[in-house]
Design an enzyme around this catalytic site. Structure first.
Site, PDB file in Angstrom:
ATOM      1  N   ARG A  80       5.782 -12.868   9.400  1.00 17.13           N
ATOM      2  CA  ARG A  80       6.714 -11.657   8.867  1.00 17.13           C
ATOM      3  C   ARG A  80       8.250 -11.458   9.736  1.00 17.13           C
ATOM      4  NH1 ARG A  80       2.749  -7.524  10.495  1.00 17.13           N
ATOM      5  NH2 ARG A  80       3.745  -6.479   8.854  1.00 17.13           N
ATOM      6  N   LYS A 120       5.068   0.308  10.245  1.00 19.76           N
ATOM      7  CA  LYS A 120       4.956   1.315   9.704  1.00 19.76           C
ATOM      8  C   LYS A 120       4.723   2.528  10.592  1.00 19.76           C
ATOM      9  CE  LYS A 120       3.472   0.127   4.907  1.00 19.76           C
ATOM     10  NZ  LYS A 120       2.495   0.287   3.920  1.00 19.76           N
ATOM     11  N   GLU A 166       0.963  -1.039  -0.013  1.00 22.26           N
ATOM     12  CA  GLU A 166      -0.156  -0.074  -0.051  1.00 22.26           C
ATOM     13  C   GLU A 166       0.856   1.124  -0.187  1.00 22.26           C
ATOM     14  OE1 GLU A 166      -2.131   1.158   3.600  1.00 22.26           O
ATOM     15  OE2 GLU A 166      -3.350   2.485   2.523  1.00 22.26           O
TER      16      GLU A 166
END
Length: 561
Positions: free
Chosen positions: A267, A277, A42
């Site tokens: 992850r 983020k 994104e």
RNA sequence: UGUCCGAUGGUGUAAUUGGCAACACGUCUGCCUCUGGAGCAGAAGAGUCUAGGUUCGAUUCCUAGUCGGACAACCA
């Protein structure tokens, strides 16, 4: 794109669980021998080392199985997204060494198609317009252990829903007034199946579609179908989307389109840093770091500026492997990877960070000798260079000890030491500042018969020091980095603290160093090894007049364990 | 209290699909070295979360439990 020497194709190496699934699908002819993956960021932030794992995985699989890998931006939320981010993401993926060829896609490319999909659902009675507020929807959703309540708008007619939805699209309602919801099961044990929202009204212009739309699909309504539209065979994503899979499957099934196979992996977590983020953004916004590309950041651009190479990062991704269990990779492993890479390719050079002046009493006053130094002992073809040598030199302060104790092999009164690529010298006397008592300079004599390469030069001395000629050395700004955080897992903060409380106040140290003149022409991102110190990379701030070096890693981790 | 996922040396990943656990990093020892780097040689370190079951045999299969993670944005 250039194939680099990443060791990701070791024959006989066992397959990871994703490769196993792919090979199984290949054997069964499931997708007609096609392997097609994608990296779907994104565009609302910069990429970090965790994304690098996913990029290497997806593009690596594409390459390994002779397939394709798309770059697709999942840009379904105009309020958070920006072209700044799409540009940086493209740059980072490219820099890592991967090529999406002509397959640069955007979920926003599919908005019209997605709208049609929504209509299909409505016509089938599988979606409805709901007028409840965000709060009401959240209240009636229930909890993981308690079922939700059905919306009073759940049983609107198909015609009414079609009508309302088209008025939503036409911009007749303000933000938040209505949403389109999938009609599934408000008492499903899976929260994502409790009539999830699939479209919401946002009167904000989009970085690609401008003001064409004022309703935007939710990520969950765009992601799976985008993969389907692109005929992705294996949709690889992180573990948190495992619970979403039933909803994606439901959509694909109800709409009746091609079904990719979603595979989730764990992850990456790295010790001594944070990876979300949101937290990285906070570090930037609150000026704890100089920006997204601060060399202490685990972002791709930060690592690049620090001096990491794409090869090192790819090898790192390959080494850590991929599985489903939670993991925390020791940041030492990342450092190992960059050392391994730079050891093979970085030219050696001498530079002194904490200068101590040495005067060679028996060296002619104005003589300058050009010493031949090997550029890289690991790679003879890197050749040799000349390094000026003269009566006054700098050595590293910590390479001299007036009263050595224990195993100190460096310079001390009466002792001999080798100056790298030059002579053996002997310490004769020490001159101190009469007031502070600080050592001002150390007087030595050199042995002319011990010049590097000369027949007599083989005499053994215990230590070898790096040095620089005082009058030839270039001044340079040296930026030394330490871990951004003082604890292994800053996310796991104790009561009343946050990760911010664990920031390492000494993570950046700026010094003035003296470097041999051969480095005069370096350009940003050039890599060098300062012998006995570490690997350094030229910073973007560096100019011919003001050299600036970032320390990528020291030669060996001297940190106490 | 629900659903889903996971559990193998300090860390990460393996184990040819059921045949007594391997590789990398790290650690330690020795050798070598004009970088106390690198390199070379070697060593220690897990009996695979627990308890049952199936089997001649289980890290692999089954059951139950324990622990860890994910899920209740009109974020992705």
């Amino acid at each position: 794109m250039e194939e680099n020497n990443t060791k990701d194709e070791i024959p006989g190496r066992s397959l990871n669980f994703i490769e196993e699934i792919i090979e199984e699908d290949l054997r069964s002819g499931k997708n007609g021998n096609r392997v097609h993956t994608r990296f779907p960021p994104e565009p609302n932030g910069y990429l970090h080392i965790g994304h690098a794992k996913s990029i290497c995985l997806n593009f690596g699989l594409g390459k390994k199985y002779n397939g394709k890998t798309n770059l697709r931006f999942d840009d379904t939320n105009p309020v958070k997204e920006d072209v700044e981010y799409v540009d940086s993401i493209k740059e980072d993926v490219k820099w890592l060494g991967f090529d999406w060829e002509d397959r640069e896609f955007y979920a926003s490319d599919y908005f019209e198609q997605l709208y049609e999909f929504a209509l299909i659902l409505i016509r089938k009675g599988k979606a409805y317009v709901c007028d409840m507020s965000a709060d009401e929807i959240s209240e009636t959703r229930g909890t993981p252990t308690r079922p939700g309540k059905e919306s009073p708008f759940r049983n609107r007619t198909v015609d009414e829903n079609i009508d309302l939805f088209s008025h939503m699209r036409a911009g007749e309602f303000p933000d938040g007034a209505k949403v389109l919801r999938a009609k599934i099961d408000m008492s499903s044990p899976n929260m994502h199946m409790r009539d999830p929202i699939i479209y919401r009204i946002i009167h904000t212009s989009h970085h690609r579609t401008g003001d064409t739309w004022c309703i935007y699909p939710m990520y969950d309504f765009a992601h799976g179908q985008s993969d389907s539209i692109e005929k992705i065979t294996h949709s690889i994503c992180t573990l948190e989307f495992e619970v979403h899979r039933p909803f994606y499957d439901w959509l694909i099934q109800e709409i009746g389109i091609y079904a990719p196979r979603q595979i989730e992996f764990a992850r990456l977590n790295l010790s001594y840093t944070v990876m979300s983020k949101r937290k990285l953004l906070e570090l930037v916004q609150n000026k704890f770091v100089s920006g997204w590309d601060d060399p202490r950041m685990p972002t791709i651009c930060g690592l690049r500026r620090r001096g990491y190479t794409p090869e090192a990062i790819r090898n790192f991704a390959d080494t850590i492997g991929v599985a489903k269990r939670d993991n925390v990779i020791d940041i030492n492993l990342l450092e190992f990877c960059i050392r391994e890479d730079l050891n093979a390719r970085a030219s050696r050079v001498m530079g002194v960070l904490n200068p101590l002046k040495i005067v060679l009493d028996n060296f002619p006053e104005d003589l300058v000798e050009e010493m031949e130094a090997v550029n890289n002992p690991e790679n003879p073809s890197a050749g040799i260079r000349k390094v000026p040598f003269s009566k006054e030199l700098y050595i590293e302060e910590e390479d001299f000890m007036e009263n050595p104790q224990g195993k100190f092999f460096r310079l001390s009164p009466g002792k001999e030491v080798r100056l790298r690529s030059a002579y053996i010298i002997k310490c004769e006397s020490v001159i101190k500042d009469p007031i502070s008592g600080r050592i001002r300079e150390v007087h030595c004599t050199y042995d002319p018969l011990t010049k590097s390469g000369m027949p007599e030069s083989n005499r053994k001395v215990k230590g070898t020091l790096h040095w620089v000629s005082v009058k030839h050395a270039l001044k340079a700004e040296i930026r030394l980095y330490d871990r951004l955080f003082t604890v292994e897992n800053p996310d796991n903060a104790e009561e009343g603290k946050t990760y911010i409380d664990y920031l390492n106040p000494d993570s950046l140290q700026v010094k003035t160093g003296y470097i041999e003149p051969s480095v005069k022409q370096v350009l940003p991102l050039d890599k060098l090894q300062f012998e006995r110190l570490g690997y350094f990379s030229v910073d973007y701030d560096s100019t011919a007049e003001n050299l600036v070096f970032n320390c990528v890693v020291t030669l060996k981790d001297k940190r106490p364990k």
